[in-house]
Design a protein around this motif. Structure first.
Motif, PDB file in Angstrom:
ATOM      1  N   LEU A  60      35.102  40.178 -13.180  1.00 32.64           N
ATOM      2  CA  LEU A  60      35.544  39.491 -11.968  1.00 32.64           C
ATOM      3  C   LEU A  60      34.404  38.654 -11.420  1.00 32.64           C
ATOM      4  CD1 LEU A  60      37.320  42.230  -9.849  1.00 32.64           C
ATOM      5  CD2 LEU A  60      38.375  40.137 -10.640  1.00 32.64           C
ATOM      6  N   ILE A  61      34.752  37.593 -10.800  1.00 33.49           N
ATOM      7  CA  ILE A  61      33.743  36.831 -10.073  1.00 33.49           C
ATOM      8  C   ILE A  61      33.981  37.050  -8.599  1.00 33.49           C
ATOM      9  CG2 ILE A  61      32.825  34.546  -9.598  1.00 33.49           C
ATOM     10  CD1 ILE A  61      33.616  33.781 -12.440  1.00 33.49           C
ATOM     11  N   LEU A  62      33.053  37.748  -7.975  1.00 28.00           N
ATOM     12  CA  LEU A  62      33.175  38.103  -6.567  1.00 28.00           C
ATOM     13  C   LEU A  62      32.224  37.265  -5.739  1.00 28.00           C
ATOM     14  CD1 LEU A  62      33.094  41.945  -7.147  1.00 28.00           C
ATOM     15  CD2 LEU A  62      35.105  40.581  -6.655  1.00 28.00           C
ATOM     16  N   PRO A  63      32.479  37.212  -4.456  1.00 29.60           N
ATOM     17  CA  PRO A  63      31.553  36.460  -3.583  1.00 29.60           C
ATOM     18  C   PRO A  63      30.136  37.017  -3.630  1.00 29.60           C
ATOM     19  CG  PRO A  63      33.561  37.017  -2.401  1.00 29.60           C
ATOM     20  CD  PRO A  63      33.627  37.736  -3.732  1.00 29.60           C
ATOM     21  N   GLU A  64      30.009  38.324  -3.824  1.00 28.61           N
ATOM     22  CA  GLU A  64      28.673  38.921  -3.833  1.00 28.61           C
ATOM     23  C   GLU A  64      28.038  38.930  -5.220  1.00 28.61           C
ATOM     24  OE1 GLU A  64      31.510  40.433  -3.065  1.00 28.61           O
ATOM     25  OE2 GLU A  64      31.479  42.569  -3.540  1.00 28.61           O
ATOM     26  N   ASN A  72      28.806  38.611  -9.839  1.00 27.11           N
ATOM     27  CA  ASN A  72      29.730  38.735 -10.954  1.00 27.11           C
ATOM     28  C   ASN A  72      29.840  40.198 -11.360  1.00 27.11           C
ATOM     29  OD1 ASN A  72      29.878  35.937 -10.991  1.00 27.11           O
ATOM     30  ND2 ASN A  72      28.254  35.753 -12.501  1.00 27.11           N
ATOM     31  N   LYS A  73      31.058  40.650 -11.505  1.00 24.30           N
ATOM     32  CA  LYS A  73      31.270  42.036 -11.889  1.00 24.30           C
ATOM     33  C   LYS A  73      31.439  42.119 -13.397  1.00 24.30           C
ATOM     34  CE  LYS A  73      33.914  46.120 -10.755  1.00 24.30           C
ATOM     35  NZ  LYS A  73      35.027  46.679 -10.006  1.00 24.30           N
ATOM     36  N   GLU A  90      30.176  49.857 -15.222  1.00 26.36           N
ATOM     37  CA  GLU A  90      30.334  48.525 -14.667  1.00 26.36           C
ATOM     38  C   GLU A  90      29.232  48.266 -13.670  1.00 26.36           C
ATOM     39  OE1 GLU A  90      33.776  49.336 -11.487  1.00 26.36           O
ATOM     40  OE2 GLU A  90      34.469  49.102 -13.537  1.00 26.36           O
ATOM     41  N   ILE A 147      27.682  45.086 -10.717  1.00 24.34           N
ATOM     42  CA  ILE A 147      27.786  43.773 -10.093  1.00 24.34           C
ATOM     43  C   ILE A 147      26.419  43.118 -10.139  1.00 24.34           C
ATOM     44  CG2 ILE A 147      28.166  42.535  -7.947  1.00 24.34           C
ATOM     45  CD1 ILE A 147      30.361  44.507  -7.281  1.00 24.34           C
ATOM     46  N   GLN A 166      24.139  40.082  -9.050  1.00 28.96           N
ATOM     47  CA  GLN A 166      24.090  38.991  -8.087  1.00 28.96           C
ATOM     48  C   GLN A 166      23.608  37.720  -8.744  1.00 28.96           C
ATOM     49  OE1 GLN A 166      22.044  41.153  -5.097  1.00 28.96           O
ATOM     50  NE2 GLN A 166      23.964  42.232  -4.884  1.00 28.96           N
ATOM     51  N   LYS A 201      23.098  30.156  -8.018  1.00 24.20           N
ATOM     52  CA  LYS A 201      24.383  29.492  -7.850  1.00 24.20           C
ATOM     53  C   LYS A 201      24.207  27.976  -7.820  1.00 24.20           C
ATOM     54  CE  LYS A 201      26.973  33.024  -5.456  1.00 24.20           C
ATOM     55  NZ  LYS A 201      27.134  33.629  -4.167  1.00 24.20           N
TER      56      LYS A 201
END
Ligand SMILES: [Zn+2]
Length: 66
Positions: free
Chosen positions: A32-36, A38-39, A53, A55, A57, A61
């Motif tokens: 997933l690509i999350l605001p905080e 990439n997962k 898993e 996340i 950061q 960006k």
């Protein structure tokens, strides 16, 4: 907390797999690509179970200038 993942491809090459019941080579998969960040999911290369898993950061960006 400015850690730079400089060895991204080497990390977590072996993780404990609950299915195989031992440390197995894993494959990193973007989930997933999350605001905080990439997962990522780590999948056992043998049985494709999820071994972990994390996340990551994304500090680099790309800036979108319009
Ligand atoms: Zn496995």
């Amino acid at each position: 907390m400015a850690q730079r993942p400089s060895f991204e491809n080497l990390e977590a090459s072996l993780l404990y797999c609950p299915q195989c019941r031992k440390a197995m080579p894993v494959r990193k998969k973007l989930l997933l690509i999350l605001p905080e960040g990439n997962k990522f999911e780590y999948l056992c290369t043998t049985c494709l179970s999820t071994c972990g898993e994390k996340i990551e950061q994304d500090e680099q960006k790309p800036r979108i200038l319009m």
